[in-house]
Design a protein around this motif. Structure first.
Motif, PDB file in Angstrom:
ATOM      1  N   SER A 172       0.985  -1.346  -0.079  1.00  0.00           N
ATOM      2  CA  SER A 172      -0.107   0.093   0.127  1.00  0.00           C
ATOM      3  C   SER A 172       1.055   1.302  -0.118  1.00  0.00           C
ATOM      4  CB  SER A 172      -0.989  -0.052   1.267  1.00  0.00           C
ATOM      5  OG  SER A 172      -0.078   0.208   2.581  1.00  0.00           O
ATOM      6  N   ALA A 173       0.101   2.306  -0.286  1.00  0.00           N
ATOM      7  CA  ALA A 173       1.036   3.573  -0.313  1.00  0.00           C
ATOM      8  C   ALA A 173       1.415   4.095   1.165  1.00  0.00           C
ATOM      9  CB  ALA A 173      -0.035   4.794  -0.565  1.00  0.00           C
ATOM     10  N   LEU A 231       4.875  13.760   1.920  1.00  0.00           N
ATOM     11  CA  LEU A 231       5.075  12.816   0.711  1.00  0.00           C
ATOM     12  C   LEU A 231       4.040  12.780  -0.229  1.00  0.00           C
ATOM     13  CD1 LEU A 231       6.673  10.073   2.895  1.00  0.00           C
ATOM     14  CD2 LEU A 231       7.999  11.962   1.880  1.00  0.00           C
ATOM     15  N   ARG A 232       4.306  13.002  -1.462  1.00  0.00           N
ATOM     16  CA  ARG A 232       3.371  12.403  -2.412  1.00  0.00           C
ATOM     17  C   ARG A 232       3.569  11.392  -3.217  1.00  0.00           C
ATOM     18  NH1 ARG A 232       3.994  16.579  -5.942  1.00  0.00           N
ATOM     19  NH2 ARG A 232       5.151  15.512  -7.433  1.00  0.00           N
ATOM     20  N   LEU A 233       2.492  10.446  -3.336  1.00  0.00           N
ATOM     21  CA  LEU A 233       2.692   8.979  -3.900  1.00  0.00           C
ATOM     22  C   LEU A 233       1.841   8.959  -4.955  1.00  0.00           C
ATOM     23  CD1 LEU A 233       3.368   8.499  -0.525  1.00  0.00           C
ATOM     24  CD2 LEU A 233       4.152   6.478  -1.411  1.00  0.00           C
ATOM     25  N   ASN A 234       2.316   8.338  -6.055  1.00  0.00           N
ATOM     26  CA  ASN A 234       1.335   7.769  -7.341  1.00  0.00           C
ATOM     27  C   ASN A 234       1.874   6.535  -7.766  1.00  0.00           C
ATOM     28  OD1 ASN A 234       2.360  11.320  -7.613  1.00  0.00           O
ATOM     29  ND2 ASN A 234       0.049  11.046  -8.138  1.00  0.00           N
ATOM     30  N   ILE A 235       0.965   5.952  -8.622  1.00  0.00           N
ATOM     31  CA  ILE A 235       1.190   4.846  -9.160  1.00  0.00           C
ATOM     32  C   ILE A 235       1.987   4.763 -10.387  1.00  0.00           C
ATOM     33  CG2 ILE A 235       0.245   2.809 -10.298  1.00  0.00           C
ATOM     34  CD1 ILE A 235      -0.606   2.819  -7.443  1.00  0.00           C
ATOM     35  N   VAL A 236       3.316   4.346 -10.315  1.00  0.00           N
ATOM     36  CA  VAL A 236       4.199   4.332 -11.125  1.00  0.00           C
ATOM     37  C   VAL A 236       4.740   2.780 -11.543  1.00  0.00           C
ATOM     38  CG1 VAL A 236       6.611   5.044 -11.861  1.00  0.00           C
ATOM     39  CG2 VAL A 236       5.328   6.509 -10.396  1.00  0.00           C
ATOM     40  N   ASN A 237       4.487   2.420 -12.678  1.00  0.00           N
ATOM     41  CA  ASN A 237       4.784   0.974 -13.045  1.00  0.00           C
ATOM     42  C   ASN A 237       4.143   0.008 -12.219  1.00  0.00           C
ATOM     43  OD1 ASN A 237       6.579   1.808 -15.100  1.00  0.00           O
ATOM     44  ND2 ASN A 237       8.294   1.913 -13.852  1.00  0.00           N
ATOM     45  N   ARG A 240       2.733   0.072  -9.151  1.00  0.00           N
ATOM     46  CA  ARG A 240       3.052   0.223  -7.673  1.00  0.00           C
ATOM     47  C   ARG A 240       3.206   1.523  -7.076  1.00  0.00           C
ATOM     48  NH1 ARG A 240       9.517  -0.926  -6.763  1.00  0.00           N
ATOM     49  NH2 ARG A 240      10.432   0.270  -8.449  1.00  0.00           N
ATOM     50  N   TRP A 241       3.050   1.583  -5.989  1.00  0.00           N
ATOM     51  CA  TRP A 241       3.197   2.806  -5.323  1.00  0.00           C
ATOM     52  C   TRP A 241       4.789   3.518  -5.168  1.00  0.00           C
ATOM     53  CZ3 TRP A 241      -0.878   6.349  -5.137  1.00  0.00           C
ATOM     54  CH2 TRP A 241      -2.045   5.575  -5.008  1.00  0.00           C
ATOM     55  N   GLN A 242       4.827   4.803  -5.668  1.00  0.00           N
ATOM     56  CA  GLN A 242       6.247   5.443  -5.449  1.00  0.00           C
ATOM     57  C   GLN A 242       5.969   6.833  -4.905  1.00  0.00           C
ATOM     58  OE1 GLN A 242       9.434   3.633  -7.290  1.00  0.00           O
ATOM     59  NE2 GLN A 242       8.278   2.671  -5.565  1.00  0.00           N
ATOM     60  N   ILE A 243       6.990   7.179  -4.288  1.00  0.00           N
ATOM     61  CA  ILE A 243       7.044   8.791  -3.754  1.00  0.00           C
ATOM     62  C   ILE A 243       7.500   9.485  -5.058  1.00  0.00           C
ATOM     63  CG2 ILE A 243       8.283  10.058  -2.100  1.00  0.00           C
ATOM     64  CD1 ILE A 243       8.660   7.761  -0.319  1.00  0.00           C
ATOM     65  N   THR A 244       6.571  10.289  -5.328  1.00  0.00           N
ATOM     66  CA  THR A 244       7.023  11.121  -6.584  1.00  0.00           C
ATOM     67  C   THR A 244       7.145  12.635  -6.349  1.00  0.00           C
ATOM     68  OG1 THR A 244       4.736  11.595  -6.773  1.00  0.00           O
ATOM     69  CG2 THR A 244       5.660   9.657  -8.160  1.00  0.00           C
TER      70      THR A 244
END
Length: 477
Positions: free
Chosen positions: A327-328, A444-450, A452-456
């Motif tokens: 999860s994020a 912390l902003r998180l988005n779906i990247v590839n 999976r959740w990643q810090i963007t």
């Protein structure tokens, strides 16, 4: 040689002179003796009469039935520093310091070719009884060398202890700041019973002088007033420009002469914990340096292993630790966990943003802490007590250099494609001066990247670390 043959009283033209036999250890050959006599005659003519009566007032070299006697008007000047007890009272030492500085200023010692002075040049008259305090006396360096080489005087500390960094390194030149440094060594020795820079051999002593590796005066004598302790420490600075000049030193000694130079236990009770921490870190650093020098081949092997393992992972491809099942919130928690654990792989796997200085801090700290732990296991018991101060601290586990505590992660915004978390926590750093704790807050902003959740995106306290705007305590911040 019998004591009565060492010191004799002579009466000449109505004046009483006191002589010391200077060739008690060995009698030089006639040619060498002639050269010594010529040198002594030049020395006796070189120095003016000291109005403060600190410079021993030698008159001439006189041949008697029992040998050659160096005559002077002072009847009691033969006691060396080695005859004094350890850890002298600060008031008495400060008074000696004032007298020596005043005399060196009067003589214009640098113009006479004095680069520094040593303990072997000091003599004392009187006793340490309550009713009488000994007076300090100063020998010219030329006479001190002759008494050590041919007489019964002993070298108390090697010359290396008193030579400042600028005279050790190539291109350095002597001056009054060099004299200030050697005086600082002498006063530190009188007050603590130990030279400020210690080592197992001359090369180690020289290395510690150049790198300014020493304990502060008040780490060993916390009852000494801060004004006196700080003045001694300033004279031992590795850079000449950081030391006071002779005139400035004389004025500072005059100012503190009327102050209380010794504190009561309750006055420095609160400093004990901080002092013990400084001693602990100092001992650990010196022990690590010693083991690095002695086990450099093991360190080299260890460094190769540290470098090769990441390269192996890079060449075969690093397995992702963050997957679509996390999860994020878990990714955000892993981000701070990787900082605590100094896990660079996990840290990189939580974010797609450039982590800048934070990434370097985690990487460097991992190597430093691992090497520390490696050498803690390698230190033999008999070497763990090399620095006799606070030996009990050497067996304790190393603390991590920095990390995160009391983390509170709060969701600020949630939708299927983007989540924002607020992180409140304490960021701590262990420095040589002790532990520093800072209240911190990040977003912390998180988005779906590839998939999976990643810090963007990152802002707040951790952003200052990433960009290099955060100054670590003890490093100029």
């Amino acid at each position: 040689m019998r004591e009565e043959n060492l010191f004799k009283k002579f009466e000449r033209e109505g004046e009483v002179l006191y002589g010391r036999n200077i060739f008690t250890r060995k009698q030089p050959r006639s040619r060498v003796l002639k050269e010594i006599k010529q040198e002594l005659e030049k020395v006796l003519d070189k120095y003016p009469t000291d109005p403060g009566n600190v410079l021993v007032d030698f008159v001439e070299l006189h041949k008697s039935d029992y040998g050659y006697y160096l005559l002077c008007r002072d009847s009691d000047w033969h006691q060396q520093s080695g005859d004094l007890p350890e850890k002298l009272e600060p008031e008495m030492v400060q008074n000696w310091w004032r007298q020596l500085v005043k005399t060196l200023n009067y003589l214009r010692a640098p113009e006479l070719g004095w680069s520094f002075i040593t303990l072997d040049q000091l003599r004392f008259s009187g006793s340490l009884s309550d009713s009488e305090k000994p007076d300090v006396r100063l020998l010219p360096p030329e006479l001190s060398e002759i008494l050590i080489k041919y007489g019964d005087a002993e070298e108390l500390l090697a010359t290396e202890y008193f030579r400042p960094p600028e005279l050790i390194e190539d291109g350095g030149s002597a001056g009054e700041k060099s004299l200030v440094f050697s005086l600082g060594v002498i006063i530190y020795y009188f007050l603590t019973g130990n030279p400020p820079f210690q080592g197992r051999d001359k090369s180690e002593i020289v290395d510690r002088i150049i790198t300014d590796s020493r304990l502060k005066l008040r780490d060993l004598r916390p009852e000494i007033a801060p004004a006196l302790g700080e003045l001694v420490d300033s004279c031992l600075a590795s850079r000449p420009e950081d030391r006071p000049g002779m005139a400035e030193l004389q004025e500072k000694l005059r100012v503190i002469a009327g102050q209380r130079l010794k504190l009561s236990p309750k006055d420095y009770q609160r400093e004990r914990g901080e002092i013990q921490r400084r001693i602990k870190f100092f001992n650990l650093k010196q022990t690590l340096k010693l083991n690095v020098k002695r086990r450099w081949h093991l360190l080299l092997l260890f460094a190769v292993i540290i470098i090769m393992i990441p390269l192996m992972f890079l060449s075969t491809g690093v397995e992702e630790q963050i997957t679509s099942s996390h999860s994020a919130e878990e990714v955000a928690l892993y981000f701070y966990q990787s900082i605590n654990e100094k896990n660079l792989t996990l840290l990189n796997d939580t974010a797609v943003v450039d982590l800048g200085r934070l990434r370097r801090m985690v990487s460097e700290s991992y190597v430093r802490e691992t090497v520390r732990q490696f050498y803690e296991m390698q230190i033999p018991e008999e070497e763990a007590g090399e620095e006799h101060l606070a030996d009990e601290s050497l067996g304790e586990e190393f603390e991590t250099l920095f990390g995160v505590e009391d983390l509170d992660l709060i969701s600020e915004q949630e939708n299927e494609e983007e989540k924002i978390f607020r992180a409140d926590y304490q960021f701590f750093i262990n420095t040589e001066e002790g532990r520093v704790e800072l209240e911190a807050r990040d977003y912390l902003r998180l988005n779906i990247v590839n998939d999976r959740w990643q810090i963007t995106g990152v802002s707040g306290f951790i952003k200052d670390i990433i960009t290099g705007d955060f100054e670590e305590p003890g490093n100029g911040g």
